[in-house]
Design a protein around this motif. Sequence first.
Motif, PDB file in Angstrom:
ATOM      1  N   ILE A 158       0.910  -1.105   0.054  1.00 54.70           N
ATOM      2  CA  ILE A 158       0.033  -0.061   0.120  1.00 54.70           C
ATOM      3  C   ILE A 158       1.101   1.261   0.114  1.00 54.70           C
ATOM      4  CG2 ILE A 158      -1.605   1.326   1.400  1.00 54.70           C
ATOM      5  CD1 ILE A 158      -3.024  -1.360   2.251  1.00 54.70           C
ATOM      6  N   ALA A 159       1.858   1.264   0.612  1.00 54.50           N
ATOM      7  CA  ALA A 159       2.928   2.596   0.912  1.00 54.50           C
ATOM      8  C   ALA A 159       3.500   2.514  -0.490  1.00 54.50           C
ATOM      9  CB  ALA A 159       3.659   2.303   1.927  1.00 54.50           C
ATOM     10  N   ALA A 160       3.731   1.742  -1.154  1.00 51.36           N
ATOM     11  CA  ALA A 160       4.381   1.849  -2.429  1.00 51.36           C
ATOM     12  C   ALA A 160       3.671   2.541  -3.491  1.00 51.36           C
ATOM     13  CB  ALA A 160       5.019   0.377  -3.059  1.00 51.36           C
ATOM     14  N   GLN A 161       2.187   2.484  -3.313  1.00 52.95           N
ATOM     15  CA  GLN A 161       1.481   3.103  -4.529  1.00 52.95           C
ATOM     16  C   GLN A 161       1.113   4.459  -3.974  1.00 52.95           C
ATOM     17  OE1 GLN A 161      -1.996   0.563  -4.570  1.00 52.95           O
ATOM     18  NE2 GLN A 161      -1.041  -0.863  -6.066  1.00 52.95           N
ATOM     19  N   PRO A 162       0.537   5.357  -4.943  1.00 53.39           N
ATOM     20  CA  PRO A 162       0.159   6.798  -4.588  1.00 53.39           C
ATOM     21  C   PRO A 162      -0.732   6.681  -3.501  1.00 53.39           C
ATOM     22  CG  PRO A 162       0.050   6.387  -6.918  1.00 53.39           C
ATOM     23  CD  PRO A 162       0.415   5.031  -6.264  1.00 53.39           C
ATOM     24  N   ASP A 163      -0.786   7.705  -2.459  1.00 51.34           N
ATOM     25  CA  ASP A 163      -1.776   7.667  -1.368  1.00 51.34           C
ATOM     26  C   ASP A 163      -3.150   8.080  -1.786  1.00 51.34           C
ATOM     27  OD1 ASP A 163      -1.974  10.280  -1.542  1.00 51.34           O
ATOM     28  OD2 ASP A 163      -0.596  10.866  -0.127  1.00 51.34           O
ATOM     29  N   ARG A 164      -4.056   7.699  -0.708  1.00 54.51           N
ATOM     30  CA  ARG A 164      -5.450   7.984  -1.130  1.00 54.51           C
ATOM     31  C   ARG A 164      -5.859   9.403  -1.597  1.00 54.51           C
ATOM     32  NH1 ARG A 164      -9.703   7.066   3.823  1.00 54.51           N
ATOM     33  NH2 ARG A 164     -11.598   6.838   2.536  1.00 54.51           N
ATOM     34  N   SER A 165      -5.197  10.472  -0.881  1.00 51.63           N
ATOM     35  CA  SER A 165      -5.517  11.767  -1.453  1.00 51.63           C
ATOM     36  C   SER A 165      -5.121  11.893  -2.799  1.00 51.63           C
ATOM     37  CB  SER A 165      -4.829  12.655  -0.575  1.00 51.63           C
ATOM     38  OG  SER A 165      -3.506  12.470  -0.414  1.00 51.63           O
ATOM     39  N   ALA A 166      -3.798  11.354  -3.255  1.00 48.66           N
ATOM     40  CA  ALA A 166      -3.522  11.483  -4.687  1.00 48.66           C
ATOM     41  C   ALA A 166      -4.406  11.012  -5.672  1.00 48.66           C
ATOM     42  CB  ALA A 166      -2.162  10.890  -4.856  1.00 48.66           C
ATOM     43  N   ARG A 167      -4.987   9.842  -5.384  1.00 48.07           N
ATOM     44  CA  ARG A 167      -5.992   9.222  -6.296  1.00 48.07           C
ATOM     45  C   ARG A 167      -7.214   9.951  -6.209  1.00 48.07           C
ATOM     46  NH1 ARG A 167      -3.846   4.391  -3.988  1.00 48.07           N
ATOM     47  NH2 ARG A 167      -5.563   4.357  -2.406  1.00 48.07           N
ATOM     48  N   LEU A 168      -7.740  10.438  -5.126  1.00 42.12           N
ATOM     49  CA  LEU A 168      -9.126  11.045  -5.059  1.00 42.12           C
ATOM     50  C   LEU A 168      -8.959  12.485  -6.112  1.00 42.12           C
ATOM     51  CD1 LEU A 168     -10.133  10.373  -1.339  1.00 42.12           C
ATOM     52  CD2 LEU A 168     -11.161   9.516  -3.522  1.00 42.12           C
ATOM     53  N   ALA A 169      -7.624  13.074  -5.969  1.00 42.54           N
ATOM     54  CA  ALA A 169      -7.480  14.298  -6.607  1.00 42.54           C
ATOM     55  C   ALA A 169      -7.814  14.244  -7.984  1.00 42.54           C
ATOM     56  CB  ALA A 169      -6.114  14.772  -6.401  1.00 42.54           C
ATOM     57  N   VAL A 170      -7.546  13.011  -8.632  1.00 37.94           N
ATOM     58  CA  VAL A 170      -7.922  13.066 -10.102  1.00 37.94           C
ATOM     59  C   VAL A 170      -9.229  12.363 -10.462  1.00 37.94           C
ATOM     60  CG1 VAL A 170      -5.560  12.232 -10.671  1.00 37.94           C
ATOM     61  CG2 VAL A 170      -6.923  10.576 -10.286  1.00 37.94           C
ATOM     62  N   ALA A 171     -10.136  12.290  -9.345  1.00 42.37           N
ATOM     63  CA  ALA A 171     -11.423  11.493  -9.529  1.00 42.37           C
ATOM     64  C   ALA A 171     -12.465  12.531 -10.168  1.00 42.37           C
ATOM     65  CB  ALA A 171     -11.772  11.141  -8.251  1.00 42.37           C
ATOM     66  N   ASP A 172     -13.273  12.009 -11.314  1.00 45.21           N
ATOM     67  CA  ASP A 172     -14.515  12.956 -11.417  1.00 45.21           C
ATOM     68  C   ASP A 172     -15.666  11.991 -10.666  1.00 45.21           C
ATOM     69  OD1 ASP A 172     -13.323  14.368 -13.544  1.00 45.21           O
ATOM     70  OD2 ASP A 172     -12.806  12.629 -14.560  1.00 45.21           O
ATOM     71  N   ILE A 173     -15.555  10.573 -10.632  1.00 47.81           N
ATOM     72  CA  ILE A 173     -16.721  10.107  -9.813  1.00 47.81           C
ATOM     73  C   ILE A 173     -15.778   9.163  -8.881  1.00 47.81           C
ATOM     74  CG2 ILE A 173     -18.343   8.373 -10.037  1.00 47.81           C
ATOM     75  CD1 ILE A 173     -18.833   9.197 -12.783  1.00 47.81           C
ATOM     76  N   VAL A 174     -16.255   9.141  -7.548  1.00 50.74           N
ATOM     77  CA  VAL A 174     -15.711   8.299  -6.644  1.00 50.74           C
ATOM     78  C   VAL A 174     -16.651   7.137  -6.279  1.00 50.74           C
ATOM     79  CG1 VAL A 174     -14.889   8.101  -4.255  1.00 50.74           C
ATOM     80  CG2 VAL A 174     -14.513  10.211  -5.568  1.00 50.74           C
ATOM     81  N   VAL A 175     -16.163   6.037  -6.301  1.00 50.92           N
ATOM     82  CA  VAL A 175     -16.934   4.713  -5.820  1.00 50.92           C
ATOM     83  C   VAL A 175     -16.600   4.356  -4.402  1.00 50.92           C
ATOM     84  CG1 VAL A 175     -17.704   2.593  -6.258  1.00 50.92           C
ATOM     85  CG2 VAL A 175     -17.453   3.972  -8.272  1.00 50.92           C
ATOM     86  N   ASP A 176     -17.550   4.535  -3.363  1.00 48.95           N
ATOM     87  CA  ASP A 176     -16.990   4.254  -2.253  1.00 48.95           C
ATOM     88  C   ASP A 176     -17.125   2.603  -1.886  1.00 48.95           C
ATOM     89  OD1 ASP A 176     -16.834   3.977   0.748  1.00 48.95           O
ATOM     90  OD2 ASP A 176     -18.597   5.240   1.131  1.00 48.95           O
TER      91      ASP A 176
END
Length: 205
Positions: A158-176
């Motif tokens: 998990i640490a080796a991947q982009p963090d959660r905030s970085a992924r959400l920054a590119v989102a148009d639609i978020v699936v919870d």
Amino acid sequence: MLAVGLTGGIGSGKSTVAGMLVERGAVLVDADRIAREVVEPGAPAYQALVDRFGTEVVAPDGTIDRPAVAALVFGDPEALADLNAITHPAIGVAMLERKASYDGTDEVVVLDIPLLRDEHRELLSLDVVVVVDTPVQTALGRLTTQRGMSGEDAAARIAAQPDRSARLAVADIVVDNSGDLDLLTREVDRAWAALRTLGGARRAV
């Protein structure tokens, strides 16, 4: 055609969401599957991979031993950069070719990209990005219980991947995907309705 980038961290349930979107009518272009195809014997990245990492990454049947490659590059930024430089261009070309085969159709084409970044939106001409979002502790629990990883291994991946905030920054639609299957089903239904609306709007232009 509506081109949709789908991403999410390890343990997020991204592959499950991809399958649920296909059940609702989407067409899937899977980067992980293409990554396996481009390193098959005779494929674009095979020989370059052997030249860089040696015959120790070749299985007895002549195919690339993907776990052996993963073990070599995990925790080694230089080796990982070399692997990416060999495989990413071939993966990108293949994904563009698959996507282009649906030009002029009404399909919702989902490009499943584990490490989707801002530049992918332009490179792959994505119309919308969907991010499957899961709290880190939930992802850790899934990796240890469902995939049998140790807590240390799961945390490192998990640490080796982009963090959660970085992924959400590119989102148009978020699936919870922080809850149970009922919640996820509702979330995917909501996302699918939004994608169909976007696709209809593009066709009307």
